[in-house]
Structures are given as structure tokens and as C-alpha cells.
Design an enzyme around this catalytic site. Structure first.
Site, mmCIF file in Angstrom:
data_model
loop_
_atom_site.group_PDB
_atom_site.id
_atom_site.type_symbol
_atom_site.label_atom_id
_atom_site.label_comp_id
_atom_site.label_asym_id
_atom_site.label_seq_id
_atom_site.Cartn_x
_atom_site.Cartn_y
_atom_site.Cartn_z
ATOM 1 N N ASP A 1 20.971 31.755 76.046
ATOM 2 C CA ASP A 1 20.536 32.520 77.207
ATOM 3 C C ASP A 1 19.565 31.684 78.018
ATOM 4 O O ASP A 1 18.766 30.944 77.463
ATOM 5 C CB ASP A 1 19.859 33.811 76.748
ATOM 6 C CG ASP A 1 19.529 34.742 77.888
ATOM 7 O OD1 ASP A 1 20.324 34.823 78.850
ATOM 8 O OD2 ASP A 1 18.474 35.396 77.837
ATOM 9 N N ASN B 1 27.870 39.146 81.274
ATOM 10 C CA ASN B 1 28.209 37.908 81.983
ATOM 11 C C ASN B 1 29.414 38.072 82.910
ATOM 12 O O ASN B 1 29.578 37.280 83.843
ATOM 13 C CB ASN B 1 28.460 36.766 81.001
ATOM 14 C CG ASN B 1 27.213 36.333 80.272
ATOM 15 O OD1 ASN B 1 27.264 35.936 79.123
ATOM 16 N ND2 ASN B 1 26.070 36.409 80.924
#
Length: 96
Positions: free
Chosen positions: A12, A60
């Protein structure tokens, strides 16, 4: 044998890192993949049996289409260029 049997990492922040470096999100993703290479090499060296990399969450999919395409292309190229090394090190890749 290393008593540490399994390492899991949530990948991340690469895109944000790229922006902080006065570049773009894709620059961050590309540099993040270089870190993955280091993690894989160190995992082999440390005899860690299982390495899980959580790389793409359901959130995402909300990213811009061109960024998603870049990420998947980046991974495809990575796997194609590293498959020989994976085989030489008896690495089994599972995409879940």
C-alpha cells in the site's frame, strides 16, 4: 529452517509515494515492484516458506482505468521476466 514460516505484506502507498517524489503514481508502482524483488530475494535467503503479497484490493478497481491497466501490465512483464528465476528457486506462484 527458519522458524518464521510465513510472511504476509499488504502493499500500500506506492502511488502516494510516487506523487510525494514529485513524479506520478505509476512511478511509485514501478519502484514498489523493485521492492518486491528485494523482498522475494530476502525471503529465499531467509528460507521463509510462504510469502503472501496482497497487491490489489477491491477498492483498487475504483482507480482510473489507465492506472489499473498499467498495474496489470507491470505485473505481467514482471512475471514474464522473472519466471526463470522463480523456477530456479522452486517458487510456486499462486494468484488468488
Amino acid at each position: 529452517m527458519n522458524p518464521l514460516n510465513h510472511v504476509a505484506i499488504i502493499m500500500d502507498g506506492n502511488g502516494r509515494w510516487g506523487l510525494q517524489k514529485k513524479n506520478n503514481r505509476n512511478y511509485g508502482h514501478k519502484k514498489g515492484l523493485k521492492t518486491v524483488e528485494k523482498i522475494i530475494s530476502e525471503s529465499i535467503k531467509q528460507e521463509i516458506r510462504y510469502l503472501t503479497l496482497y497487491a490489489f484490493s477491491t477498492e483498487n478497481w475504483k482507480r482510473p482505468k489507465n492506472e489499473i491497466n498499467y498495474l496489470f501490465n507491470l505485473l505481467e512483464v514482471f512475471f514474464k521476466t522473472k519466471i526463470k528465476k522463480f523456477n530456479e528457486n522452486d517458487i510456486k506462484l499462486k494468484i488468488i
